[in-house]
Write a protein that holds these residues in place. Structure first.
Motif, mmCIF file in Angstrom:
data_model
loop_
_atom_site.group_PDB
_atom_site.id
_atom_site.type_symbol
_atom_site.label_atom_id
_atom_site.label_comp_id
_atom_site.label_asym_id
_atom_site.label_seq_id
_atom_site.Cartn_x
_atom_site.Cartn_y
_atom_site.Cartn_z
ATOM 1 N N LYS A 98 3.676 2.305 9.058
ATOM 2 C CA LYS A 98 2.817 2.529 10.220
ATOM 3 C C LYS A 98 1.383 2.838 9.832
ATOM 4 N N ASP A 99 1.145 3.146 8.555
ATOM 5 C CA ASP A 99 -0.234 3.390 8.130
ATOM 6 C C ASP A 99 -0.852 2.195 7.391
ATOM 7 N N MET A 100 -0.212 1.031 7.483
ATOM 8 C CA MET A 100 -0.773 -0.188 6.886
ATOM 9 C C MET A 100 -2.005 -0.586 7.681
ATOM 10 N N PRO A 101 -3.188 -0.591 7.057
ATOM 11 C CA PRO A 101 -4.407 -0.965 7.780
ATOM 12 C C PRO A 101 -4.392 -2.447 8.177
ATOM 13 N N VAL A 102 -4.919 -2.745 9.354
ATOM 14 C CA VAL A 102 -4.930 -4.121 9.862
ATOM 15 C C VAL A 102 -5.720 -5.039 8.929
ATOM 16 N N LEU A 105 7.703 2.440 1.876
ATOM 17 C CA LEU A 105 8.503 1.363 1.290
ATOM 18 C C LEU A 105 8.404 1.484 -0.232
ATOM 19 N N PHE A 106 9.525 1.326 -0.898
ATOM 20 C CA PHE A 106 9.556 1.343 -2.359
ATOM 21 C C PHE A 106 10.414 0.176 -2.838
ATOM 22 N N TRP A 107 10.068 -0.372 -3.999
ATOM 23 C CA TRP A 107 10.885 -1.428 -4.571
ATOM 24 C C TRP A 107 11.047 -1.204 -6.062
ATOM 25 N N GLN A 161 10.584 2.140 -8.488
ATOM 26 C CA GLN A 161 10.137 2.911 -7.326
ATOM 27 C C GLN A 161 8.639 2.723 -7.056
ATOM 28 N N GLU A 162 8.202 1.478 -7.086
ATOM 29 C CA GLU A 162 6.802 1.156 -6.789
ATOM 30 C C GLU A 162 6.610 1.182 -5.279
ATOM 31 N N GLU A 163 5.580 1.909 -4.821
ATOM 32 C CA GLU A 163 5.347 2.002 -3.382
ATOM 33 C C GLU A 163 4.602 0.762 -2.900
ATOM 34 N N ALA A 164 4.929 0.336 -1.694
ATOM 35 C CA ALA A 164 4.271 -0.800 -1.051
ATOM 36 C C ALA A 164 3.996 -0.421 0.397
ATOM 37 N N LYS A 165 3.039 -1.108 1.018
ATOM 38 C CA LYS A 165 2.727 -0.870 2.427
ATOM 39 C C LYS A 165 3.366 -1.914 3.338
ATOM 40 N N ALA A 166 3.753 -3.068 2.765
ATOM 41 C CA ALA A 166 4.348 -4.134 3.573
ATOM 42 C C ALA A 166 5.211 -5.014 2.682
ATOM 43 N N MET A 167 6.164 -5.695 3.330
ATOM 44 C CA MET A 167 7.001 -6.652 2.609
ATOM 45 C C MET A 167 7.511 -7.705 3.571
#
Length: 112
Positions: free
Chosen positions: A61-65, A24-26, A35-41
């Motif tokens: 899918k690699d966002m840690p719980v 994910l990028f925003w 183009q900042e990368e994020a793991k969730a939104m």
């Protein structure tokens, strides 16, 4: 008469072959973000005509719980702050903050 300024926020989602988010990028140029990368939104938009919230909830899918739990806690805290700024409802804001504390306690999240 002055011209109104338009600001744009862009989201880019890279998907795998099963259409599961891998990256994910925003970008928000007015905020200096490119183009900042994020793991969730979590994105919520109010549809006034339908009187309902439209949502996009994505995480890679690699966002840690354990990070997801912290992300949710921080989002809930931010929502309670936003609720207060929008409504000035002190009593409900305090109730929401109490829930945030309870949430963090039950998930054993250190408050940051």
């Amino acid at each position: 008469m002055s011209k109104n300024h338009t600001s744009k926020i862009e989201l880019q989602v890279e998907l795998d072959e099963n259409r599961i988010p891998e990256k994910l990028f925003w970008t928000a140029e007015d905020g200096g973000i490119t183009q900042e990368e994020a793991k969730a939104m979590l994105l919520s938009v109010w549809d006034s005509n339908a009187q309902e919230t439209l949502r996009i909830d994505l995480w890679t899918k690699d966002m840690p719980v354990d990070e997801m739990k912290v992300f949710f806690h921080q989002t809930l805290v931010a929502m309670s702050d936003t609720f207060h700024r929008a409504t000035q409802d002190e009593k409900m804001t305090a109730t929401m903050k109490d829930f945030c504390d309870y949430f963090a306690e039950k998930l054993e999240i250190k408050k940051q």
